[in-house]
Every structure is written in C-alpha cells, then in structure tokens.
Design an enzyme around this catalytic site. Structure first.
Site, mmCIF file in Angstrom:
data_model
loop_
_atom_site.group_PDB
_atom_site.id
_atom_site.type_symbol
_atom_site.label_atom_id
_atom_site.label_comp_id
_atom_site.label_asym_id
_atom_site.label_seq_id
_atom_site.Cartn_x
_atom_site.Cartn_y
_atom_site.Cartn_z
ATOM 1 N N ARG A 36 -5.592 11.504 -29.542
ATOM 2 C CA ARG A 36 -4.381 12.082 -28.920
ATOM 3 C C ARG A 36 -3.356 10.640 -29.366
ATOM 4 O O ARG A 36 -3.440 9.681 -28.721
ATOM 5 C CB ARG A 36 -4.372 12.251 -27.620
ATOM 6 C CG ARG A 36 -5.148 13.548 -27.194
ATOM 7 C CD ARG A 36 -5.305 13.459 -25.390
ATOM 8 N NE ARG A 36 -5.588 14.805 -24.923
ATOM 9 C CZ ARG A 36 -6.869 14.948 -24.809
ATOM 10 N NH1 ARG A 36 -7.824 13.910 -24.786
ATOM 11 N NH2 ARG A 36 -7.125 16.127 -23.909
ATOM 12 N N HIS B 226 -4.134 12.605 -17.175
ATOM 13 C CA HIS B 226 -4.442 11.228 -17.636
ATOM 14 C C HIS B 226 -5.246 10.406 -17.145
ATOM 15 O O HIS B 226 -6.181 9.622 -17.508
ATOM 16 C CB HIS B 226 -3.021 10.343 -17.489
ATOM 17 C CG HIS B 226 -2.969 9.154 -17.974
ATOM 18 N ND1 HIS B 226 -3.337 7.830 -17.385
ATOM 19 C CD2 HIS B 226 -2.556 8.761 -19.454
ATOM 20 C CE1 HIS B 226 -3.381 6.818 -18.327
ATOM 21 N NE2 HIS B 226 -2.842 7.109 -19.436
ATOM 22 N N GLU C 129 -4.101 26.966 -28.450
ATOM 23 C CA GLU C 129 -3.825 26.526 -26.873
ATOM 24 C C GLU C 129 -3.023 27.620 -26.219
ATOM 25 O O GLU C 129 -2.807 27.441 -24.954
ATOM 26 C CB GLU C 129 -3.180 25.097 -26.760
ATOM 27 C CG GLU C 129 -3.853 24.240 -27.716
ATOM 28 C CD GLU C 129 -3.266 22.803 -27.629
ATOM 29 O OE1 GLU C 129 -3.472 22.001 -26.605
ATOM 30 O OE2 GLU C 129 -2.080 22.551 -28.126
ATOM 31 N N THR D 168 -8.796 23.867 -25.028
ATOM 32 C CA THR D 168 -8.918 24.917 -23.683
ATOM 33 C C THR D 168 -8.339 24.130 -22.427
ATOM 34 O O THR D 168 -8.242 25.275 -21.338
ATOM 35 C CB THR D 168 -10.503 25.075 -23.664
ATOM 36 O OG1 THR D 168 -11.077 23.590 -23.716
ATOM 37 C CG2 THR D 168 -11.186 25.943 -24.317
ATOM 38 N N ASN D 169 -7.951 23.179 -22.301
ATOM 39 C CA ASN D 169 -7.308 22.797 -21.184
ATOM 40 C C ASN D 169 -5.872 23.538 -21.191
ATOM 41 O O ASN D 169 -5.601 24.009 -20.051
ATOM 42 C CB ASN D 169 -6.673 20.949 -21.292
ATOM 43 C CG ASN D 169 -7.986 20.403 -21.614
ATOM 44 O OD1 ASN D 169 -9.085 20.833 -21.187
ATOM 45 N ND2 ASN D 169 -7.566 19.064 -22.080
ATOM 46 N N ASP D 170 -5.277 23.820 -22.398
ATOM 47 C CA ASP D 170 -3.967 24.477 -22.228
ATOM 48 C C ASP D 170 -4.333 26.058 -22.360
ATOM 49 O O ASP D 170 -3.517 26.864 -21.694
ATOM 50 C CB ASP D 170 -2.848 23.882 -23.437
ATOM 51 C CG ASP D 170 -2.357 22.785 -23.171
ATOM 52 O OD1 ASP D 170 -1.665 22.775 -21.759
ATOM 53 O OD2 ASP D 170 -2.039 21.802 -24.157
ATOM 54 N N CYS E 19 -11.649 21.049 -28.678
ATOM 55 C CA CYS E 19 -11.415 19.534 -28.466
ATOM 56 C C CYS E 19 -10.920 19.524 -26.954
ATOM 57 O O CYS E 19 -10.413 18.251 -26.483
ATOM 58 C CB CYS E 19 -10.451 18.935 -29.468
ATOM 59 S SG CYS E 19 -8.959 20.017 -29.470
ATOM 60 N N ARG F 194 -3.976 14.386 -33.791
ATOM 61 C CA ARG F 194 -2.977 15.522 -33.369
ATOM 62 C C ARG F 194 -1.695 14.573 -33.352
ATOM 63 O O ARG F 194 -1.413 13.574 -33.159
ATOM 64 C CB ARG F 194 -3.534 15.834 -32.117
ATOM 65 C CG ARG F 194 -2.453 17.103 -31.613
ATOM 66 C CD ARG F 194 -2.905 17.542 -30.302
ATOM 67 N NE ARG F 194 -2.737 16.426 -29.176
ATOM 68 C CZ ARG F 194 -2.965 16.857 -28.081
ATOM 69 N NH1 ARG F 194 -3.699 17.731 -27.722
ATOM 70 N NH2 ARG F 194 -2.636 15.858 -27.100
HETATM 71 C C1 PEP Z 1 -6.315 20.789 -24.747
HETATM 72 O O1 PEP Z 1 -5.121 21.426 -24.232
HETATM 73 O O2 PEP Z 1 -7.227 21.456 -24.439
HETATM 74 C C2 PEP Z 1 -6.085 19.790 -25.434
HETATM 75 C C3 PEP Z 1 -7.214 19.233 -25.787
HETATM 76 O O3 PEP Z 1 -4.822 19.082 -25.463
HETATM 77 P P1 PEP Z 1 -4.310 18.175 -24.164
HETATM 78 O O4 PEP Z 1 -5.382 18.118 -23.061
HETATM 79 O O5 PEP Z 1 -3.963 17.018 -24.811
HETATM 80 O O6 PEP Z 1 -3.193 19.121 -23.795
HETATM 81 MG MG MG Z 2 -3.307 20.846 -25.266
#
Ligand code: PEP
Ligand code: MG
Length: 777
Positions: free
Chosen positions: A514, A419, A657, A680-682, A729, A561
């Site tokens: 988001r 965050h 994800e 790509t974070n997940d 994203c 989303r």
């Molecule tokens: C991600 O997972 O890359 C993504 C964009 O979603 P978040 O970071 O909100 O999980």
């Molecule tokens: Mg995510």
C-alpha cells in the site's frame, strides 16, 4: 545580551534558557564534560517578536477554534510565516553569528535545539515541539534558530495550549546552540535502577550518534553494573544501523553497521569505569538518580543531557503517573531480558483483579501488560515510551514510530481493516480496535493487560512480560521446509519498515504494497510536499519506499498499488485543508477515480514505476485500486504508456473492490490486465453497505457472506477463461475458511497478513492435497 554561554547558566535560569539550557548550564558549571555552546535566550525571542511588531498579530492569529482543523492549520501556517519571514535585526544577527564563531573556531557543526519555557505549564515540552536540528553550520544557523521559535506554533502546540487553557503569549522559547559531538559510540545511562532506585547502573550503548538509541532505531548493548563492586552483566545486541554525519552534506544519515561491528561490544571496561565515575558525579551533584545521554569520541566521554529519573517506584506501583515527559521516550532492560515498563508497571509489583475495563475487536494477537498512555490527536508522541500501551481514538500514519515502541495498542474507533489494525499486525504489536470508549475509561499511566485475541482489556498486570522476542523470528517458518503449494501464498505489506519481517515468512511475493502509508507518513499531502520539496523529491520518496520492499523480495514479485487514500485521511496532513470535504469519503474521491481525475499528479507515481523498471526492478507489478469497469482500466493503461511504461512488457492488474468491477471483469480482461485481485475489505463494504471502519456495524461486516463469495467465485471463473491470474489481498485472505473457498474455486494466489502466512500456507496445502486425493477417488 541576546545569548548566554553555558558556563554562565545555572539551574535558576530556567525562565531565561528553558529546561534543556538550564540543565546543560548546570552540568557545565559542575565541571562535567559538556560540549561547549550558548543559549539564545527566551527574552531574545520575546524582543524579536515585540520589536518587529508582530507579537499582537501572532497571538491573534492563533486564537482559533482548535477543533476546526482547517482553521487550526491556517493559524499554524500564518503564525509560522510571521516568524520565519521577519528578518533578524542586524545587531542580533551579529551577536548570534559572533557567538557561533567562538564555538569550535567558527567551523563547528552545531546542534540547534528548542528549549521551551512556560511558567504555568506542567510540561513545557508540550508547549514547543522541541524542534532539533543536527549538524548545522553558519550558513543555516539563523534560519534554524527562527525555525525553533516557529515550532512554538505547530498545530500540535497550539492545540495543546488551547485545550489546556494556557495563554499563548505566556509561553517563550529559548534555543540551545551547542557543538556537535561526532560520536563514535553513544547511548544512555541510568545512574540508579530506573524502577527500584537500587544502586545498579544501567548503560545502553550503540555505534554512532545517540539519536539511534533514543529514537529506538537500534537495539543497543545493555550493561547492568552493580555500583558497589562494579560487577557487570553484559548483553550484546545485534546493532544493524547507526546514525552518523555524512561528510559530504553534513546531514545526519542512517547507515548500516559494518558486518564485523554488528555483534561487537560497544564500550570497553575502561570506558564503563569512566562512564560510571561520571554518573556518580552527576547523581551526587543533583542529589538524585539521573538519566544521562552520553557520547564518546576519540576516547573522550561527553555528557549531552541529564534529567532526573521520574520512574522510580517509591510507592506501590502507581509511579506510572510520573513516567510522562522526556524519559518516557526510552525503554531499557535490566539485563534479565524483561522489559521494565517505565512507570513501575512491570510484572514484579502489580497484579490483575481480572476486571474487564473495556473490550473491542481483537485485531492483532498477543497478550501484554503495561502502563496505558492516552494519546490525543495532537499530542507529543515522545510521551509514548518503550513498553507503553497506546490508547487513542485512531492511530495515524505519523504514529508509526511510537507504535513500534509500544507494547500494545488500543483504539476507540475502527474495525479489522483500520490503520491501527493493519499496522499493528505488521509490526507484531498486540492490538484491540473499536472499543468505543477506551480513551475515556482508561487513565493515563494505569497499568492494564491487553488481550489482542479476545479483544479485552483487564485491570492490572495479568501476564509476566515475555522474554524479549525478535519480531522477525516469530514469523519465520518453524519447519525447515515451507509447504510447497501450487497456489502461491504471498504477503501484504503496508509500511516499508515491515518488509524484512514480511520476507522472513517465506511468502512467494507481496500481494499488496500500500503506497499511501508511505505518502501519509510524509505528513504532508502530495500537493504540499511537492510545493515545498519539488516533484523530484516526491518521486524519489516513492521510489525509495517501493525499492526497499522490492529489494527485500527480489526476484519474488511485489504488487504495488497506486495511491488509494480517502480525503479524510489526507485532510489530517499538512496541506489537508485544500482537500475536498466529503460527506462520505469511502464513496468519494479516492483510488483510480482520483488518479484519472488528476493525471498530472498520477504521472508522478507512474514516473516512480518507470524509474524502478529502469533500475532493474522487474519484479515490481502495478495494481490499480477501486476501478469499476474496463473504461477505468483503459484510461489508466493509456497514462502508463504516456509515462513511458510498456503495458505489454510489465505485469499490471486491477483490484476487484466494487460489485461493478466484479461484474465487469470480462471487459477488464479484454483491456489487457494480467491479474485481478480481490480487495475484500472494500468489496464487502460495498456489497453489504457496511462501513468497514464503523464499530457499530462491525458484526455485520462478513467477508464470507454468500453475496460476496458469489461475486468472487464468478470473477475467478471468468478470469480462468481469459487466462488472467486471480488473487486476494484483503484481510479475508488471512482466514482459513476463505483460503479453503478460494483454493477450491481455483484462485492463483492468496496474499495474507504477515502473522497469518504460515497458517495459510498449511491450509492451502491441505486443501490442494484433498483436491488431488478426491480426483483420484
Ligand atoms: C481491500 O479493500 O480489501 C484492500 C486490500 O484495500 P484497502 O484495505 O487498502 O482499502
Ligand atoms: Mg481497498
């Protein structure tokens, strides 16, 4: 007597009327123009709880282990319920109402403010949460008074007292009831220079009610006046918004300032003279420099509040310590264009030894110096002043206003996708995350320098504060023509407040909005919010938040989303104790799996989309998070139809994800998605089994890992075969190496962070040109 009139009160009455009440009484007694009013005394609160016989139960209810968040939430709920549900004795009700009727002929709109008193507390403002209600009339007056009393028992207040070892029963609360001034203009005045104590007055002014200046919602005009000869430097700001009373509802509302008044100077020379005369009288009265809130209506100047300035730097730079308390909620400039970091941490007097105090991940670029402000989980966020550097375990959605005021952010926990990292980048505030120990190593008020690129925190001031820059201007493309790319370059938005800055990048749309940040900032779980305010209010919150961004970008597409917040984030909110306690929330009840499990709740989100389409926002697209396969997608599609959304007419898609979703994308294409977007974070977290928020394994979090790239490359290929658009994203879309890979693979669009859009546009253009050249060679 349950109440005392302001003209009966003096500074010695602190115990009876609290700090705010005593100060207003003192000013009234000195003949200064204070709006009329009275105080429901602390003794009245005390007899209310004692005579109703709820006192013992109240204090017993809040005697809990405050580290047990569920117990703390229950305690706060119970204590507040006891107060709110106890009726007023008739004589008390009559006395308060009769006093109200004497203010402004019985039709007055009044401000109702809590004014806590506590013999032993160093800062009584922590003891109560300083609940304030504006534009109150007789109808709601008694409820508001009770709500001020109940604000002694918010989770934060209970936590604070318990942590400090203070007895809950030793804290009392008075309530100030004062006629509202329908300010045409208002602001703050420092009767002497707040850093040096020199005889220089500084006045800040904006249109409408003063809350806009105090809360930092508007950049005010700035007048710096030499008290000796009254020569003046004026800096006129662009004042985009103002707060005022809505005539129909009586509520305070934020409105746009009419175009012709935005850059108009707010206070005239004559009004400056009047304010200065008042400022000098107040300073003489108290015998020390004051920080005054003032308002002007129909040419009359009113004083709303006066407090001693606690930030004057008498020693050599360690006055930062004194900068806590109410005055720290404001920052001001002395006209030089340089922020005077309250607490004397400005550039003039401190220097850096160059010692690195802590280090972590540089997550939002920029270098700033200022006083560290240690913020614990349930602290009063008003302590964060303009120019302070927030130091905290991890930021929370309710910290966003404070994060906007801060010049920098340092956290113990978190990685590049936490965050703190996401929001600080969107706000353009330099940040370092995952230091592990900043909250214990750094001291409150200590002046430090944060390098958001290198991830290091140095002792002292190492940089001169920059000329104030406008965050929107920083990201605007510098060259007149934005690079034309075949691959679209979009931008990510997590907080609606960042929409203007995001749109100024010239991005081709929003690749990820988001929604959970909108919901988390309500500070209540959706279930709780709905319970208290109704389904329609919840849907409206969503509509309004999304609409702000969709407007800013129209007709460029905005991919919104659906809700994806892990239960541990929901647990922090009011109502969060009803959330499941999960061993591993990242693998738990979040994203589409939760929405499909609770179609009744998901229906509210879908209804918000339906209303937006009905309103004509055809640029809104729906994106489903954390899907695993075609089955998830088909179920969601069915619910869209049930909600009155035609999936054939609207653009909608899914996030990729999880490895499962990457391997199942063909089925999803057949299920009808228009686009697939790499989160790509997940995707990295689940492919590599690396917790994205765990600083201990942050060095293993590699979005460019061959396994991740292989999944991405295969999905792009499959989607091209099925005419489905692809996008990214996740945070990695902001990395030039990733952009290079994706353009070569044939991705349709890339969505980057606000501060990275410009670089990504150029990188994409370079790669596309190379591809073209290569094809001709
Ligand atoms: C991600 O997972 O890359 C993504 C964009 O979603 P978040 O970071 O909100 O999980
Ligand atoms: Mg995510």
């Amino acid at each position: 007597m349950a109440v005392l009139w302001l003209d009966e009160i003096g500074a010695d009455d602190l115990e009876k009327v609290g700090g705010k009440g005593a100060s207003l009484g003192e000013l009234t007694g000195a003949g200064l123009p204070v709006p009329p009013g009275f105080v429901v005394t602390a003794g009245t609160y005390r007899s209310f709880i004692e005579e109703a016989g709820i006192d013992e139960e109240l204090f017993a209810a809040v005697d809990v282990d405050v580290d047990d968040s569920a117990a703390l939430a229950d305690a706060a709920d119970r204590a507040q319920e006891l107060i709110l549900e106890t009726p007023f004795p008739d004589d008390l009700r009559e006395e308060i109402v009769a006093s109200y009727r004497e203010v402004g002929d019985g039709e007055a709109f009044v401000a109702v403010r809590s004014s806590a008193t506590a013999e032993d507390l160093p800062d009584a403002s922590f003891a109560g949460q300083q609940e304030t209600f504006l534009n109150v009339t007789e109808e709601d007056l008694l409820d508001r008074v009770r709500e001020c009393w109940a604000s002694l028992f918010t989770q934060r207040a209970i936590y604070y007292r318990q942590e400090q070892g203070f007895d809950h029963s030793a804290v009392n609360i008075a309530v100030v009831v004062q006629q509202m001034v329908d300010a045409e203009k208002s602001g703050v005045m420092f009767t002497s220079h707040p850093s040096t104590g020199d005889p220089t007055m500084i006045i800040e002014a904006a249109w409408g009610l003063g809350e806009a200046v105090v809360s930092g919602a508007v950049s005010p005009d700035n007048y710096v006046i030499d008290r000796k000869d009254r020569s003046m430097d004026v800096t006129i700001a662009e004042k985009k918004v103002m707060y005022e009373k809505d005539e129909a509802t009586g509520q305070t509302v934020e409105r746009d300032v009419p175009e012709d008044k935005r850059t108009q100077r707010v206070v005239s020379d004559d009004e400056i003279d009047e304010l200065m005369d008042l400022g000098e009288r107040v300073e003489d009265h108290y015998g020390e420099p004051q920080d005054v809130e003032w308002a002007i209506v129909d040419g009359e100047v009113y004083m709303l509040q006066s407090r001693p300035i606690t930030t004057i730097d008498e020693s050599d730079g360690d006055a930062a310590e004194a900068a806590s308390g109410d005055t720290a909620s404001k920052g001001l400039t002395d006209g030089s264009g340089v922020q005077t970091a309250e607490g004397g941490g400005g550039a003039s007097d401190a220097s850096s030894s160059g010692d690195v105090l802590v280090d972590g991940l540089g997550s939002s670029p920029g270098t700033v110096s200022g006083p560290a402000r240690i913020v614990t989980k349930l602290d009063d966020l008003a302590k964060v002043g303009e120019g302070d550097i927030i130091v905290t375990e991890m930021t929370m959605p309710d910290m966003v206003p404070a994060m906007k005021r801060a010049s920098g952010i340092i956290t113990d926990e978190g990685g590049m996708t936490s965050h703190a990292a996401i929001v600080s980048r969107e706000l353009g505030v330099p940040a370092i995350v995952g230091t592990t120990n900043a909250t214990t190593v750094l001291e409150d008020g200590q002046v430090v320098t944060l390098d958001g690129e290198k991830g290091s925190v140095l002792e002292g001031t190492a940089v001169e504060p920059d000329e104030e820059t406008e965050p929107v201007e920083e990201v605007r493309p510098q060259s007149p023509v934005k690079p034309m790319t075949a691959t679209e370059v979009k931008v990510n938005v997590s907080i609606p407040e960042a929409a203007e800055r995001a749109a100024a990048t010239g991005a081709d749309g929003v690749g990820l909005l988001r929604t959970e940040h909108m919901i988390l900032s309500l500070n209540q779980t959706p279930a709780k919010y709905i319970e208290e305010n109704g389904e329609d209010a919840y849907i409206s919150e969503l509509v309004d938040g999304i609409r702000g961004v969709a407007d800013e970008f129209y007709p460029r597409p905005v991919r919104v989303r659906t809700l994806d917040a892990p239960t541990d984030e929901f647990r922090q909110l009011e109502g969060g104790n009803d959330e499941p306690e999960e061993h591993n929330p990242m693998l738990g009840y979040r994203g589409i799996r939760r929405s499909l499990d609770r179609p009744d709740v998901f229906a509210h989100e879908l209804e918000a989309f339906r209303r937006l389409y009905e309103m004509g926002y055809d640029n809104v697209e729906i994106m489903l998070p954390l899907v695993n396969d075609a089955e998830d997608v088909l179920q969601a599609k069915e619910l869209m139809k049930e909600a009155g959304i035609d999936p054939e007419k609207r653009r909608w898609g899914a996030m990729i994800e999880t490895p499962a979703s990457a391997l199942s994308v063909e089925g999803m294409a057949e299920a009808g998605i228009d686009f697939a977007s790499f989160g790509t974070n997940d995707l990295t977290q689940y492919t590599l089994a690396v917790d994205r928020n765990n600083e201990n394994v942050a060095d293993r979090f590699d979005e460019l890992h061959p396994a991740v790239l292989r999944l991405i490359g295969d999905v792009i290929e499959t989607c091209r075969e099925h005419d489905v658009d692809t996008s990214i994203c996740g945070q990695a879309g902001s990395k030039p190496e990733m952009a290079r890979f994706l353009v070569n693979e044939g991705i349709s669009s890339i969505s980057a962070n606000i501060d990275a859009v410009r670089d990504v546009q150029h990188e994409v253009k370079r790669v596309e040109q190379k591809l073209l050249l290569d094809s001709h060679r």
